[in-house]
Design a protein around this motif. Structure first.
Motif, PDB file in Angstrom:
ATOM      1  N   SER A 193       0.815  -1.207   0.000  1.00  0.00           N
ATOM      2  CA  SER A 193       0.000   0.000   0.000  1.00  0.00           C
ATOM      3  C   SER A 193       0.852   1.262   0.000  1.00  0.00           C
ATOM      4  CB  SER A 193      -0.932   0.003   1.213  1.00  0.00           C
ATOM      5  OG  SER A 193      -0.184  -0.326   2.371  1.00  0.00           O
ATOM      6  N   ARG A 194       2.146   1.130   0.293  1.00  0.00           N
ATOM      7  CA  ARG A 194       2.971   2.348   0.383  1.00  0.00           C
ATOM      8  C   ARG A 194       4.452   2.004   0.223  1.00  0.00           C
ATOM      9  NH1 ARG A 194       4.878   5.800   4.620  1.00  0.00           N
ATOM     10  NH2 ARG A 194       4.822   7.957   3.859  1.00  0.00           N
ATOM     11  N   LEU A 195       5.150   2.897  -0.453  1.00  0.00           N
ATOM     12  CA  LEU A 195       6.611   2.777  -0.600  1.00  0.00           C
ATOM     13  C   LEU A 195       7.228   4.060  -0.072  1.00  0.00           C
ATOM     14  CD1 LEU A 195       7.336   1.820  -4.349  1.00  0.00           C
ATOM     15  CD2 LEU A 195       7.515   0.374  -2.351  1.00  0.00           C
ATOM     16  N   SER A 196       8.269   3.956   0.753  1.00  0.00           N
ATOM     17  CA  SER A 196       8.950   5.189   1.167  1.00  0.00           C
ATOM     18  C   SER A 196      10.440   4.890   1.302  1.00  0.00           C
ATOM     19  CB  SER A 196       8.376   5.710   2.481  1.00  0.00           C
ATOM     20  OG  SER A 196       8.453   4.699   3.456  1.00  0.00           O
ATOM     21  N   TRP A 202      14.671   1.223   1.464  1.00  0.00           N
ATOM     22  CA  TRP A 202      13.258   1.389   1.122  1.00  0.00           C
ATOM     23  C   TRP A 202      12.416   0.652   2.155  1.00  0.00           C
ATOM     24  CZ3 TRP A 202      11.254   4.354  -2.721  1.00  0.00           C
ATOM     25  CH2 TRP A 202      12.150   4.820  -3.691  1.00  0.00           C
ATOM     26  N   GLU A 205       5.338  -1.155   2.550  1.00  0.00           N
ATOM     27  CA  GLU A 205       4.325  -1.464   3.567  1.00  0.00           C
ATOM     28  C   GLU A 205       3.134  -2.208   2.982  1.00  0.00           C
ATOM     29  OE1 GLU A 205       3.308   2.009   6.014  1.00  0.00           O
ATOM     30  OE2 GLU A 205       5.230   2.844   5.333  1.00  0.00           O
ATOM     31  N   THR A 206       2.670  -3.202   3.712  1.00  0.00           N
ATOM     32  CA  THR A 206       1.374  -3.827   3.460  1.00  0.00           C
ATOM     33  C   THR A 206       0.448  -3.281   4.558  1.00  0.00           C
ATOM     34  OG1 THR A 206       1.792  -5.746   4.859  1.00  0.00           O
ATOM     35  CG2 THR A 206       2.519  -5.904   2.559  1.00  0.00           C
ATOM     36  N   SER A 210       5.623  -4.695   7.144  1.00  0.00           N
ATOM     37  CA  SER A 210       6.479  -4.023   6.156  1.00  0.00           C
ATOM     38  C   SER A 210       7.750  -4.833   5.908  1.00  0.00           C
ATOM     39  CB  SER A 210       6.838  -2.615   6.634  1.00  0.00           C
ATOM     40  OG  SER A 210       7.631  -2.719   7.796  1.00  0.00           O
ATOM     41  N   GLN A 226      -2.339   2.567  -7.534  1.00  0.00           N
ATOM     42  CA  GLN A 226      -2.034   3.846  -6.876  1.00  0.00           C
ATOM     43  C   GLN A 226      -0.711   3.900  -6.118  1.00  0.00           C
ATOM     44  OE1 GLN A 226      -3.393   6.647  -7.359  1.00  0.00           O
ATOM     45  NE2 GLN A 226      -4.827   5.651  -8.764  1.00  0.00           N
ATOM     46  N   PRO A 227      -0.346   2.834  -5.362  1.00  0.00           N
ATOM     47  CA  PRO A 227       0.870   2.987  -4.549  1.00  0.00           C
ATOM     48  C   PRO A 227       2.114   3.290  -5.385  1.00  0.00           C
ATOM     49  CG  PRO A 227      -0.276   0.929  -4.001  1.00  0.00           C
ATOM     50  CD  PRO A 227      -0.958   1.516  -5.193  1.00  0.00           C
ATOM     51  N   GLY A 229       2.317   5.411  -7.976  1.00  0.00           N
ATOM     52  CA  GLY A 229       2.299   6.770  -8.529  1.00  0.00           C
ATOM     53  C   GLY A 229       2.252   6.783 -10.036  1.00  0.00           C
TER      54      GLY A 229
END
Ligand code: FAD
Length: 421
Positions: A193-196, A202, A205-206, A210, A226-227, A229
């Motif tokens: 759901s997210r990458l940072s 890196w 995240e689920t 993570s 979406q995650p 971009g």
């Protein structure tokens, strides 16, 4: 295969791969074989993407002919792209042999056949270009095409003996087993759901957990959301729908595709088909978006079966299914490196069985630190498609328009050049 776990803790790895199709699993296999600690995160179950749903055609080459690649990309890069795509089926069949993957693999060639006399010349040029680069390919007359397929629908075409067929899901599961045996850890029902990025690491995240890693490989193709971009706006996801008949009676198996080749034709909305190991005719073509009931969607398939093989009229369809194919504006698969340590490979334009497997190996080589210039495949900038939100509407309208032109031409028994190849 025994059921796989969900990601249920925070873990660390050298490389985290997102998406467990051919791209992701080939990346994982090649990186794990090189000694890296690899985690694969799959949002659904294995096989929910194109790799579990496709037509099983292992095809060499890209949408563009080798000469066109050289004129578009320059002699050196164009020749590299052609060579890379030419060798892609070898990798598939080598992996199948090396890891004893039971997936009904057959390598007797891929047929590309013309629905009109006017489509023959481009196919003959294609065969000649590949032959001049060493491919085992030959032009087929209408009689030769009829003998190989059991239908008189085609005016001729070419056979590319580098190609073949696999049972797509079995090939996928075999790759997954091989990657796990090499040490990769696979987690399903673990949607990212997210990458940072924090310093050199890196964080992927689920919803509950993570993975941290120095390198992330995004391998989500037509299902890129979406995650990720702007990456999700570099491809248009186009539906492709397939049907499978009940197994054909023995007498018809002797005349329909007796040597086990698969076929793609030159209709604008192309039709592709093969027999599976049980003797089912499996046939696919582009579908529609939205909530169209599947029996409505597959009327075109029923008509195609009747038209190609009138002797099969009335034979029940046993299965109907579909998925999404990722198309790129330039017709070439893309290898991206949007940020340091972030890689992506996607956009196979309907030719991902061989090319996604190859892309996975390219991504693994880059993830292991190989220089981009030595990959023999260009690293492309991320270029989101303008007005991407409208691309589905555009694709839907284009599909309807091309379907109507194909239907008209079938009705009047004539055709113009330019069938989708
Ligand atoms: C009906 C159909 C017929 C086709 N026929 C052929 C053919 O005959 N020959 C050919 O060469 N090609 C064919 N293709 C194309 C081919 O199947 C694809 O190009 C190829 O499978 C792409 O592989 P992939 O690993 O890149 O993507 P996929 O196999 O689609 O895998 C992507 C995975 O990413 C996962 N994912 C997405 N988002 C997330 C997230 N946020 N977190 C975690 N996981 C995520 C998805 O669940 C999916 O499993 C066909 C495709 C379809 C749909």
């Amino acid at each position: 295969m025994a059921s796989l776990p969900q990601l249920s803790a925070h873990v660390h790895a050298d490389i985290v791969v997102i998406g467990a199709g051919y791209t992701g699993l080939s990346t994982a296999l090649h990186a794990a074989c090189a000694g890296r600690d690899v985690v694969v995160l799959e949002g659904g179950e294995l096989g929910e993407g194109g790799s579990g749903l496709n037509g099983g055609q292992v095809i060499a080459g890209l949408k563009h002919d080798p000469d066109v690649l050289e004129s578009l990309y320059g002699e050196r890069i164009g020749a590299q792209l052609a060579a890379c795509s030419a060798a892609a089926p070898d990798l598939v069949f080598d992996l199948i042999r090396q890891y004893s993957i039971e997936c009904d693999a057959v390598r007797t060639g891929w047929l590309q056949l013309a629905v009109s006399e006017r489509h023959l010349a481009p196919l003959e040029r294609r065969a000649a270009q590949w032959r001049s680069r060493g491919a085992d390919a030959a032009v087929l007359s209408d009689r030769e095409a009829a003998k190989l397929t059991g239908t008189r629908r085609y005016c001729g075409g070419w056979i590319d003996r580098r190609g073949g067929t696999v049972q797509p899901l079995a090939y996928l599961l075999g790759l997954a087993r091989a990657a796990m045996a090499a040490g990769a850890r696979l987690f399903v029902r673990s949607p990212v759901s997210r990458l940072s990025r924090r310093s050199a690491e890196w964080r992927v995240e689920t919803p509950r957990n993570s993975v941290t890693a120095r390198v992330v490989v995004v391998a989500t193709d037509a299902y890129t959301g979406q995650p990720f971009g702007s990456l999700s706006r570099t491809v248009v996801a186009v539906p492709s729908i397939q049907v499978a008949t009940v197994p054909l009676p023995q007498v018809q198996r002797a005349s329909i595709l007796p040597a086990g080749q698969s076929v793609s034709d030159t209709q604008r909305i192309l039709r592709y088909f093969r027999l599976d190991a049980s003797g089912r005719l499996v046939l696919g073509t582009r579908g529609s978006y939205g909530d169209v009931p599947i029996p409505t969607l597959t009327r075109a398939h029923e008509r195609a079966v009747r038209e190609l093989y009138p002797e099969l009229a009335g034979l029940p369809l046993e299965y109907r299914w579909g998925g999404f194919v990722a198309m790129t504006p330039d017709g070439i698969p893309h290898l991206h490196e949007p940020a340091p340590g972030l890689l992506a490979g996607l956009g196979y334009n309907g030719r991902g069985v061989a090319m996604a497997t190859t892309m996975g190996r390219l991504l693994a080589r880059r993830a292991l630190g190989e220089a981009p210039e030595s990959l023999g495949f260009p690293v492309a900038p991320v270029r989101p498609i303008r007005l991407h939100a409208l691309s589905r509407i555009g694709a839907r309208a284009t599909i309807r328009y091309l379907q109507a032109r194909d239907a008209l031409e079938r009705g009047f028994g004539r055709s113009s050049a330019g069938g989708s190849a």
